[in-house]
Design an enzyme around this catalytic site. Structure first.
Site, short mmCIF file in Angstrom:
data_model
loop_
_atom_site.label_atom_id
_atom_site.label_comp_id
_atom_site.label_asym_id
_atom_site.label_seq_id
_atom_site.Cartn_x
_atom_site.Cartn_y
_atom_site.Cartn_z
N LYS A 52 0.84 -1.20 0.00
CA LYS A 52 0.00 0.00 0.00
C LYS A 52 0.88 1.25 0.00
CE LYS A 52 -3.87 1.97 2.67
NZ LYS A 52 -4.73 1.76 3.86
N SER A 127 -9.65 1.57 3.05
CA SER A 127 -8.83 2.37 2.18
C SER A 127 -7.79 1.60 1.37
CB SER A 127 -8.11 3.43 3.01
OG SER A 127 -7.23 2.83 3.94
N SER A 151 -9.49 -0.97 7.23
CA SER A 151 -9.04 -0.77 5.85
C SER A 151 -8.40 -1.97 5.18
CB SER A 151 -8.07 0.39 5.77
OG SER A 151 -8.79 1.59 5.74
N1 GLN Z 1 -12.64 3.58 6.64
C1 GLN Z 1 -12.06 4.01 7.87
C2 GLN Z 1 -11.72 5.47 7.79
O1 GLN Z 1 -12.08 6.05 6.84
C3 GLN Z 1 -10.88 3.16 8.20
C4 GLN Z 1 -9.67 3.58 7.50
C5 GLN Z 1 -8.50 2.72 7.82
O2 GLN Z 1 -8.64 1.66 8.42
N2 GLN Z 1 -7.36 3.22 7.43
O3 GLN Z 1 -11.11 6.03 8.64
#
Ligand code: GLN
Length: 455
Positions: A52, A127, A151
């Site tokens: 990532k 994400s 994410s």
């Molecule tokens: N979707 C969550 C957020 O927007 C989690 C993001 C993540 O785990 N990096 O913060």
């Protein structure tokens, strides 16, 4: 898999997904060099692992899906990446993600959205959507992502692959660009439980460069169990609300039947503070983010947006042009909840609630439950654009995943069936540092659940 050219070709074939930010030419060149240098005795020898874009690598740029770090090259690499390379793995480029890992659909990337590998109208989740889509497309066996609130698990579930978020402190965060430092962990995507688990075992373990990384040996890989005899698996009733998507419910019920058939004892349990998890997370994560992202000022990292007359306007133009709308929203919310007049009303209360949420899990585990089983997400992959204009709807897609981050617990998702062709994930939540038990149960379930059949 050790042929650098073959790996690069496979990744080039799935370019349409927009999952990879590394240009094909750079990827090919780097893979060839890495393959020549890889240790033939390493346990991941020749295995391509995509990373990532918020995890620092020496080979490739690290932009965090943001304009503010466009073209940024880190002078050092993440410990997880160094460990992968030492085990013989090949870093197969950087994957597209929501800007600074803020999002649940990868639509918040400054480099365009990622396409779901099975349905181009849908999102792969986020994400870490680029990592999930690449593994889901079959182009690579494993990838790294990051988890602050789901994410890895949410996109893994959407794309029909395995995703593991380790216990907080199991994997070094050195070189993972900070979002919410008390929640962040590097996590792993795999085509199978085994692929994900063996990559996790390689990247886990102590690191003197991260004081929040526990002084423990790397995770020992469990063997595939004969049965689940002796396992007590709890079903928290708050994770099966009446409005749960019927297809998700069907797939979960079928998976629970399989767990039972494997010998596990199933027990209904309650985690009474679950309803507060999303609001708690969306106070704490932005609070930490607002502090962590203060460092992007146009002086130290990435491009500098010109036309500034003085320092203040340099900050303003760099941050104003460099950050996208979701990141700005989080910085504003975070700054607000930390401000003197509101600290007690929001940040302190959210910290208190976090303690109660963690206590809920301890209560259940203290009463003899080994693991919890839940849906990973309330619905299958949604359509692109569906939640983009409604941040709260987007935040609610994390409803079943943020709890494990708040409590610091290990959790994972594996595919348990499909609904109208779209993958559904089942989540296992384990006790701190008992990833091995969680992985054992996942092995047992994976062996019997018809993961690609309609539920
Ligand atoms: N979707 C969550 C957020 O927007 C989690 C993001 C993540 O785990 N990096 O913060």
């Amino acid at each position: 898999m050790s042929d650098a050219k073959a790996i690069a070709d496979r990744l080039t074939k799935v370019r349409r997904l927009n999952a990879l930010l590394t240009p094909s030419k750079d990827l090919r060149k780097s893979l060839t060099a890495q393959a020549a240098a890889a240790r033939p005795t390493g346990v991941l020898y020749g295995m391509p692992v995509a990373v990532k874009d918020n995890i620092c690598t020496l080979e490739f740029t690290t932009s965090c899906g943001s304009r503010i770090l466009e073209g940024y090259r880190s002078p050092y690499e993440a410990t997880a990446v160094a460990k992968l390379k030492a085990a013989g793995a090949l870093i197969a480029g950087k994957t597209n993600c929501d800007e600074f890992a803020m999002g649940s659909s990868t639509e918040h990337s400054a480099y365009g959205r990622v396409i779901h590998p099975l349905d181009k109208a849908r999102v792969p989740g986020g994400s870490s959507g680029g990592s999930a889509a690449l593994v889901g497309s079959g182009a690579i066996p494993a990838a790294l992502g990051s988890e602050t609130g789901g994410s890895v698990r949410q996109p893994a579930s959407f794309c029909g692959v395995v995703g593991i978020k380790p216990t907080y402190g199991r994997v070094s965060r050195y070189g993972l660009v900070a979002f919410g430092s008390s929640l962040d962990q590097i996590g792993v995507f795999g085509r199978s439980v085994h692929d994900a688990a063996r990559v996790l075992s390689v990247i886990s373990g102590r690191d003197p460069r991260d004081s929040t990384c526990e002084d423990r040996d790397p995770l020992r890989l469990p063997t595939v169990p004969e049965s689940l005899q002796g396992f007590v698996i709890g079903l928290p009733r708050e994770y099966f609300p009446p409005e749960l998507d019927p297809g998700v419910r069907r797939a979960c019920e079928r998976a629970v039947r399989f767990l039972k058939e494997q010998g596990a004892a199933i027990r209904e349990v309650s985690l009474p503070h679950t309803a507060y998890a999303v609001p708690t997370y969306y106070v704490l994560a932005p609070a930490e983010a607002s502090s962590n992202l203060a460092r992007y000022d146009g002086v130290r990292y990435g491009p500098r947006f010109n036309g500034a007359a003085d320092l203040r306007s340099l900050y303003r133009s760099t941050r104003g042009q460099g950050f996208g709308p979701e990141v700005r929203r989080r910085i504003l919310v975070g700054t607000y909840v930390l401000s003197a007049g509101y600290y007690d009303a929001y940040y302190r209360r959210a910290q208190q609630m976090r303690a109660l949420i963690a206590q809920d899990f301890r209560n259940v585990f203290d009463r003899g439950v080994d693991l919890l089983f839940t849906p990973t997400t309330p619905t299958p992959a949604f359509k692109a654009g569906e939640k983009l204009g409604d941040p709260i709807a987007m935040y609610l897609s994390d409803i079943f995943t943020v709890t494990a981050n708040l409590a610091g617990l290990p959790a994972m998702t594996l595919p348990i069936g499909r609904v109208k062709g779209l993958p559904i994930g089942g989540q296992l939540i384990g006790q701190a540092f008992l990833e091995d038990e969680m992985i054992e149960a996942a092995y047992a379930l994976e062996r019997v659940v018809p993961a690609t059949d309609e539920a």
